[in-house]
Structure formats: C-alpha cells, structure tokens
Design a protein around this motif. Structure first.
Motif, PDB file in Angstrom:
ATOM      1  N   LEU A 127     -22.548 -14.399  13.060  1.00 26.35           N
ATOM      2  CA  LEU A 127     -21.155 -14.417  13.511  1.00 26.35           C
ATOM      3  C   LEU A 127     -20.333 -13.340  12.808  1.00 26.35           C
ATOM      4  N   SER A 128     -20.577 -13.154  11.498  1.00 20.68           N
ATOM      5  CA  SER A 128     -19.861 -12.097  10.771  1.00 20.68           C
ATOM      6  C   SER A 128     -20.161 -10.742  11.393  1.00 20.68           C
ATOM      7  N   GLU A 129     -21.427 -10.579  11.742  1.00 23.13           N
ATOM      8  CA  GLU A 129     -21.874  -9.308  12.318  1.00 23.13           C
ATOM      9  C   GLU A 129     -21.294  -9.104  13.719  1.00 23.13           C
ATOM     10  N   LYS A 130     -21.211 -10.182  14.493  1.00 18.54           N
ATOM     11  CA  LYS A 130     -20.804 -10.082  15.901  1.00 18.54           C
ATOM     12  C   LYS A 130     -19.323 -10.418  16.116  1.00 18.54           C
ATOM     13  N   LYS A 131     -18.588 -10.585  15.032  1.00 16.76           N
ATOM     14  CA  LYS A 131     -17.189 -10.998  15.109  1.00 16.76           C
ATOM     15  C   LYS A 131     -16.368 -10.102  16.048  1.00 16.76           C
ATOM     16  N   GLU A 132     -16.499  -8.795  15.816  1.00 25.64           N
ATOM     17  CA  GLU A 132     -15.711  -7.851  16.615  1.00 25.64           C
ATOM     18  C   GLU A 132     -16.107  -7.925  18.094  1.00 25.64           C
ATOM     19  N   TYR A 133     -17.418  -8.037  18.325  1.00 28.78           N
ATOM     20  CA  TYR A 133     -17.907  -8.087  19.706  1.00 28.78           C
ATOM     21  C   TYR A 133     -17.377  -9.325  20.431  1.00 28.78           C
ATOM     22  N   LEU A 134     -17.434 -10.478  19.766  1.00 29.16           N
ATOM     23  CA  LEU A 134     -16.930 -11.713  20.386  1.00 29.16           C
ATOM     24  C   LEU A 134     -15.432 -11.608  20.660  1.00 29.16           C
ATOM     25  N   THR A 135     -14.705 -10.988  19.733  1.00 29.25           N
ATOM     26  CA  THR A 135     -13.270 -10.823  19.922  1.00 29.25           C
ATOM     27  C   THR A 135     -12.970  -9.886  21.088  1.00 29.25           C
ATOM     28  N   GLU A 136     -13.812  -8.839  21.223  1.00 31.33           N
ATOM     29  CA  GLU A 136     -13.654  -7.935  22.372  1.00 31.33           C
ATOM     30  C   GLU A 136     -13.863  -8.675  23.687  1.00 31.33           C
ATOM     31  N   LEU A 137     -14.914  -9.494  23.738  1.00 27.23           N
ATOM     32  CA  LEU A 137     -15.171 -10.283  24.956  1.00 27.23           C
ATOM     33  C   LEU A 137     -13.976 -11.176  25.252  1.00 27.23           C
ATOM     34  N   ASP A 138     -13.405 -11.764  24.200  1.00 25.43           N
ATOM     35  CA  ASP A 138     -12.284 -12.688  24.365  1.00 25.43           C
ATOM     36  C   ASP A 138     -11.008 -11.945  24.750  1.00 25.43           C
ATOM     37  N   ALA A 139     -10.855 -10.729  24.237  1.00 22.87           N
ATOM     38  CA  ALA A 139      -9.656  -9.952  24.563  1.00 22.87           C
ATOM     39  C   ALA A 139      -9.593  -9.657  26.058  1.00 22.87           C
ATOM     40  N   ALA A 140     -10.777  -9.507  26.672  1.00 22.69           N
ATOM     41  CA  ALA A 140     -10.805  -9.154  28.092  1.00 22.69           C
ATOM     42  C   ALA A 140     -10.287 -10.293  28.964  1.00 22.69           C
ATOM     43  N   ILE A 141     -10.577 -11.545  28.591  1.00 19.91           N
ATOM     44  CA  ILE A 141     -10.209 -12.649  29.480  1.00 19.91           C
ATOM     45  C   ILE A 141      -9.503 -13.797  28.756  1.00 19.91           C
ATOM     46  N   GLY A 142      -9.274 -13.664  27.454  1.00 22.95           N
ATOM     47  CA  GLY A 142      -8.653 -14.771  26.725  1.00 22.95           C
ATOM     48  C   GLY A 142      -7.578 -14.260  25.801  1.00 22.95           C
ATOM     49  N   ASP A 143      -7.643 -14.701  24.537  1.00 21.33           N
ATOM     50  CA  ASP A 143      -6.572 -14.325  23.623  1.00 21.33           C
ATOM     51  C   ASP A 143      -7.094 -13.671  22.353  1.00 21.33           C
ATOM     52  N   ALA A 144      -8.276 -13.085  22.442  1.00 19.64           N
ATOM     53  CA  ALA A 144      -8.764 -12.195  21.385  1.00 19.64           C
ATOM     54  C   ALA A 144      -8.871 -12.849  20.016  1.00 19.64           C
ATOM     55  N   ASP A 145      -9.260 -14.138  19.989  1.00 16.02           N
ATOM     56  CA  ASP A 145      -9.404 -14.746  18.664  1.00 16.02           C
ATOM     57  C   ASP A 145     -10.745 -15.460  18.447  1.00 16.02           C
ATOM     58  N   HIS A 146     -11.652 -15.440  19.427  1.00 16.28           N
ATOM     59  CA  HIS A 146     -12.871 -16.241  19.293  1.00 16.28           C
ATOM     60  C   HIS A 146     -13.747 -15.784  18.125  1.00 16.28           C
ATOM     61  N   GLY A 147     -13.917 -14.467  17.983  1.00 13.63           N
ATOM     62  CA  GLY A 147     -14.748 -13.954  16.894  1.00 13.63           C
ATOM     63  C   GLY A 147     -14.183 -14.317  15.533  1.00 13.63           C
ATOM     64  N   ALA A 148     -12.892 -14.067  15.356  1.00 12.56           N
ATOM     65  CA  ALA A 148     -12.241 -14.355  14.067  1.00 12.56           C
ATOM     66  C   ALA A 148     -12.255 -15.850  13.772  1.00 12.56           C
ATOM     67  N   ASN A 149     -11.993 -16.683  14.791  1.00 11.50           N
ATOM     68  CA  ASN A 149     -11.955 -18.127  14.578  1.00 11.50           C
ATOM     69  C   ASN A 149     -13.326 -18.673  14.184  1.00 11.50           C
ATOM     70  N   MET A 150     -14.377 -18.254  14.893  1.00 16.24           N
ATOM     71  CA  MET A 150     -15.728 -18.755  14.606  1.00 16.24           C
ATOM     72  C   MET A 150     -16.195 -18.278  13.231  1.00 16.24           C
ATOM     73  N   ASP A 151     -15.887 -17.040  12.920  1.00 13.85           N
ATOM     74  CA  ASP A 151     -16.290 -16.492  11.619  1.00 13.85           C
ATOM     75  C   ASP A 151     -15.598 -17.263  10.487  1.00 13.85           C
ATOM     76  N   ARG A 152     -14.291 -17.518  10.652  1.00  9.96           N
ATOM     77  CA  ARG A 152     -13.554 -18.271   9.641  1.00  9.96           C
ATOM     78  C   ARG A 152     -14.171 -19.665   9.457  1.00  9.96           C
ATOM     79  N   GLY A 153     -14.517 -20.313  10.565  1.00 12.87           N
ATOM     80  CA  GLY A 153     -15.085 -21.654  10.510  1.00 12.87           C
ATOM     81  C   GLY A 153     -16.431 -21.690   9.814  1.00 12.87           C
ATOM     82  N   PHE A 154     -17.316 -20.770  10.153  1.00 11.49           N
ATOM     83  CA  PHE A 154     -18.655 -20.820   9.556  1.00 11.49           C
ATOM     84  C   PHE A 154     -18.681 -20.277   8.127  1.00 11.49           C
ATOM     85  N   GLN A 155     -17.715 -19.438   7.775  1.00 10.99           N
ATOM     86  CA  GLN A 155     -17.600 -19.068   6.357  1.00 10.99           C
ATOM     87  C   GLN A 155     -17.208 -20.307   5.541  1.00 10.99           C
TER      88      GLN A 155
END
Lengths: 210, 333
Positions: free
Chosen positions: A19-47
C-alpha cells in the motif's frame, strides 16, 4: 497445508508495504472518479495496523483480525474505513481462538468477510466497487477448495479471479459511492476499491504460497 | 497553492485548537478522538444531538455546537468522513439519558461510519436514532447513484432539532422534526471556481475562468451542466426552478429561504442572489417567512452559492425562532 498465524502477520505486513508503494497510484485512480483519498487513507490505516503488530505476538488469528478491523475503523475514514474494517471483523469471527486455518476455514472466513462488506456497503456485483473483485474471488476459492485443489493453487485462482473482477470494473458505470455522481463519466476508469481488494488477495497468494 | 496554513497535515488539529481558545464559554474540544462538544454536556434528561462530516465546510458542523443546536460535532479530515470511534465517544459525551440523535449527510462514507457508530453506541446501552439528510435536487438519477447528497437542509435541521431537544421533547419527537426537514427541504448549488484540498495541493477540478458548474456538490462533485458564466439573476433561476419543481410546494405555502455562500463568495453577491430567489419564490405564490443568508455550509474557498428552500409549519417556525447560542449562529439570547 495450513495457514499459520505467523503467515497471517506476514501477509498483513506485505500488504502494508504494498500500500505504501502503491499509495500514489491508488490516489490517482480515485482522483479520476472519486475524491483522491483512497491511497492516503489505506496507507494511514495499515501503518497504524503495523504499529499494533508487536503487541499481537502469539495472539490467535481471530484476535489479529479483530484488532486490524478496529484499527482500520478508527484511522481510515471515508467509505473504505468501515468496509475494510467490516471485512476483518467478520473474518475474525470465523477465526476465533485459531492459531492456524485450513483452506476450508480460510474460504469460510473470506466468505463471511465479503458478505459483511456487501451488507455494510449495500453494493451488488456490477456497481463498480470492491465487491466486483471480492465476490468472484470468494467463488473461485470455494470452487477450488471443493475440487480438492492445493492451497497455493487455490489462492492463486482466488487472486486471479479478483484481478479479472478488478479489470472488469473499467467499463462499468458506478452505482455506489461518490463515483456514482459522475454517471456515464465514471466509465473507462478502474475502481480504486476493487484495486486495493485485488492487492489484498494477491498478497495473500504470494505470501502464503512461498 | 496559496493558503493561510502552516502544514497541510495539521490543518484540522490547528483549527480545532483555535476554536477551543476562541469559544471556551460555549464548547470544549476533545482530541483523539476529535470532537467538539457543548461546554455544559451532557445535559441530564435532554436528547443529545450530534452531527459530523469531513472538515472544509466550516462553520458546519463545529460552529453549530452550543445551546439550542448541536451537542457535539465530529470533524473528519478535509472532505473525508470522520470515524466511528469519534462518533461513539461524542455520543457517550452528550448522552443525558434521553437518547442521542445522529444527523447524517447522505455520503457513502458518512452514512457507513455513522451506522457503525450507532451500532456500537446501542451495544453500550445508549438509545440512538439516525436521520440521513438528502436534499440536493441536482442529483437526478438517485436510484442509480448513492442517492441525493446532503447539503443546506442539514444546517436547518440542526437548528430546528436543537430547539426541539432544548424544549425537552423525546428522542422520537426530535427525530420526527429532523425527518420533516428531510422531506420538506430541497437545495441546489453552483460553483464559479474550484477549491483546493490542503493535502492535495491542487484544485479538485478544473473550471475555466469564464465557466461555471451548475448543480455541484459541496466536495466539488460534478453538477448537472457546465456553461459560460451568466448574470446572477439567470443563475438564480437555474437553481430555483429545479427546487420548486421537485416537490409540489403549493401556492400559499410558507417557506424558509436559505442563500448559502460556498466560502469564496462575498455577502454583497449573496444578497443579490437572495433578492432574485425571493422574487421567484413570491412569483410562485410562496410566502418567504424566514431566511438565512451567509456562508454556513461551505466548500473551502470555492466561489459560488447554494439555495435551500424549506417548507415551514407553525411548529417549525416556533423552533426556528427559539434562542440559539453557538459560535456561528446566535439569536434570542
């Protein structure tokens, strides 16, 4: 072949790293159709989950899963928080007191986890959510287990089904979550929740087959 | 990005620290989990009312904590739902033995987190009712989406329910007031500019200098249409018609008209909007008997407005006029 509690911990660590590695990628996917926080939120949770791991040494799998669920509940926020929290809390109820899981037991835990996510999010297959990766994965794992497939092969088939389900979200029009407000404009983008769910199951296959 | 902040990571915490210092007579701020609570909570025998949501919509919800409105508010990260542990702790902090009402805006994350919090609170023996506000008429295909978003009516629900609770009404009666607002309130908004979430650092969406988005949500969700900017009167018509046509307001109905600023639009423009919205409502035979004009549910520094219309009855008028004393809304005291 069994999945030992140490392998469960190894899986969670590997997923946190991914998740740390893919954080930016997940956020990019979310920015396209959501609110650009999925990568950061998941990374924060699993840390936060990683910080709890030390106090869990020698605890059973049910306790590990419940701790993961409660930690995600208080750290992730958004829609992903309660959904992934529910996943682990439900899986935990099927693993209470167990130090290792058979393939059949893991299959039952995963099914309970995914049913919990369906109930919590009220999403169905085809709504362009994490359910699109998780439901086919549960079915593939059940079929493999009933056919007497080996553990590592069954886990690979499960991850493969999740990957196909994730890719199948690309042309879909979202019907749940913030992406649904885009209507037709949500088509052509891969769902970030389905992506993080695929990572979870692919990591399990990789770590537990090794 | 040009903002009056120190570090994007600390925006919510530093804001809460400021609120705690500014309004110690009205509220207390609890950290980890974060919530703003009435200084005199819990009030024995009174229904507690909590709300919450992502930060970035100030003064909603924290600015509405105080006598006659909310008992507690749970702020999440900017534009991200708060978490159930915050809501559970806030629920416990305001429970005076008469139960607690959760006022929830209809966003997937908010709804799920509040559902889990309500389950946890009930497991601890606290009676909880939840009402989900979904008043944004800009969302047309509500069957094929997460449903209409919760926007301006939320502010009005918090005021009316707060007054009902202050009168000593039961949890069911206070929740009934909330359900009435949910059924009788409708909103629609528009944006002249986008806004920038601090930890993202760039605008949520691109909106060219000469264009506007009609029907936008409070997190920059896309609206119904994008077009060239028009004079205020024409924009107000585009917002008012869908509201008036959505539910059969009848000629002679009494309404509250709420013109809200999205954060970056000055009052001078909001009154131009109010003037035209009042004229349109009156033309349809509606009697505007109360109003609210100002930035109350915002979207960071977005320029734009939203209009909310709420049908009122005698009881709601009484509740609206009842005293309120919060950082952002204050009268009758």
């Amino acid at each position: 072949m069994q999945i030992h509690r140490d392998q469960i911990v190894a899986w969670l660590k590997a997923y946190a790293n991914l998740l740390s590695e893919k954080k930016e990628y997940l956020t990019e996917l979310d920015a396209a159709i959501g609110d650009a926080d999925h990568g950061a939120n998941m990374d924060r949770g699993f840390q936060a989950v990683m910080k709890k791991m030390d106090e869990l040494s020698n605890q059973d799998i049910g306790t590990i899963f419940k701790t993961v669920g409660m930690t995600l509940l208080s750290t992730v926020g958004g829609a992903g928080g309660p959904l992934y929290a529910t996943f682990f809390l439900q899986a935990g109820m099927k693993a209470t007191g167990k130090m290792e899981l058979s393939l059949a037991e893991w299959s039952a835990a995963l099914e309970a986890a995914v049913n919990g996510v369906k109930m919590r999010g009220k999403a169905e297959l085809g709504d362009k959510t994490m359910i699109d990766a998780l439901v086919p994965a549960v079915q593939a794992l059940k079929t493999a287990q009933e056919n007497g497939t080996s553990l590592s092969e069954a886990l690979q088939q499960c991850a493969h089904a999740a990957e196909e389900g994730m890719k199948a979200t690309i042309p879909l029009v979202a019907r749940k979550g913030r992406a649904s407000y885009l209507g037709e404009r949500s088509a052509g983008h891969q769902d970030p929740g389905a992506t993080s769910s695929y990572y979870l199951l692919q990591t399990a296959a990789d770590v537990w087959s090794a | 990005m040009k903002k009056l902040i120190n570090n994007p990571e600390n925006v919510v915490r530093e804001e809460l620290e400021g609120i705690a210092i500014a309004h110690p007579d009205l509220v207390k701020v609890h950290f980890e989990p974060n919530y703003i609570v009435r200084a005199d909570a819990p009030i024995k025998g009174k229904v507690g009312i909590i709300s919450g949501g992502g930060s970035g919509h100030e003064p909603m919800h924290g600015g509405f904590v105080g006598m006659g409105m909310l008992d507690a508010a749970c702020p999440g990260a900017v534009f991200t739902s708060p978490t159930p542990d915050q809501m559970l702790e806030a629920t416990k902090a305001v429970d005076g033995g008469a139960g607690v009402l959760h006022i929830v805006k209809n966003y997937t994350g908010d709804v799920m987190n509040f559902e889990m919090a309500a389950d946890l609170a009930r497991a601890e023996g606290i009676e909880v009712e939840s009402v989900v506000i979904d008043d944004d008429v800009a969302v047309q295909d509500s069957l094929y989406t997460a449903g209409r978003r919760g926007v301006g009516s939320t502010v009005l629900a918090e005021k009316l329910c707060g007054a009902a609770a202050e009168e000593g009404r039961s949890l069911k009666e206070v929740a009934d007031v909330c359900r009435k607002v949910k059924n009788w309130g409708r909103s629609m908004g528009m944006a002249l500019t986008s806004c920038t979430v601090p930890h993202v650092g760039k605008p949520t969406f691109d909106l060219p200098e000469d264009e506007m988005e009609i029907g936008i949500g409070i997190h920059g969700e896309p609206g119904r249409t994008r077009m060239k900017v028009k004079p205020a009167d024409e924009i107000v018509e585009m917002l008012m018609e869908p509201i008036i046509n959505d539910i059969p307001y009848k000629a002679g109905d009494e309404v509250l008209l709420f013109v809200n600023g999205m954060g970056g639009t000055p009052l001078i423009e909001l009154y131009i909007v109010y003037r035209k919205a009042y004229e349109i409502a009156t033309k349809h035979g509606l009697k505007v008997v109360r109003n609210l004009v100002g930035p109350y549910i915002t979207s960071l520094e977005m320029a734009g407005t939203s209009i909310t219309m709420l049908k009122m009855d005698e009881d709601m008028l009484k509740l609206w006029d009842a005293p309120v004393k919060t950082p952002a809304l204050r009268w009758g005291v």
